[in-house]
Scaffold this motif. Sequence first.
Motif, mmCIF file in Angstrom:
data_model
loop_
_atom_site.group_PDB
_atom_site.id
_atom_site.type_symbol
_atom_site.label_atom_id
_atom_site.label_comp_id
_atom_site.label_asym_id
_atom_site.label_seq_id
_atom_site.Cartn_x
_atom_site.Cartn_y
_atom_site.Cartn_z
ATOM 1 N N LYS A 145 -12.100 -2.221 -8.093
ATOM 2 C CA LYS A 145 -11.274 -2.995 -7.170
ATOM 3 C C LYS A 145 -11.364 -2.486 -5.733
ATOM 4 N N THR A 175 0.828 -1.202 0.000
ATOM 5 C CA THR A 175 0.000 0.000 0.000
ATOM 6 C C THR A 175 0.866 1.258 0.000
ATOM 7 N N GLU A 187 -9.998 0.211 -4.437
ATOM 8 C CA GLU A 187 -8.635 0.584 -4.045
ATOM 9 C C GLU A 187 -8.537 2.100 -3.958
#
Length: 83
Positions: free
Chosen positions: A55, A3, A57
């Motif tokens: 996704k 991340t 994200e």
Amino acid sequence: METIIGTLAGIFTSISTLPQLFKVIKNKDVANISWMMVSVLLIGVSLWVVYGILKNELPIIISNAFSVVVNLILLGYYIAYRK
């Protein structure tokens, strides 16, 4: 760690167009800018936003949404200042 790397990549990619935008705003000159490059980049980062949403994200969504805004502004200046 993934991340952090992804977030840093998004930050650097997103801010990469800012120097060009600042130069255009300062000089009011877009002679050295390719509208095609800005348009293709705008399509690409827009698709990354969609991908990030699909996704779920957040780093992908935020960094590319910022790029969309910067490139839209740059394209707007291109249209306004072209000769």
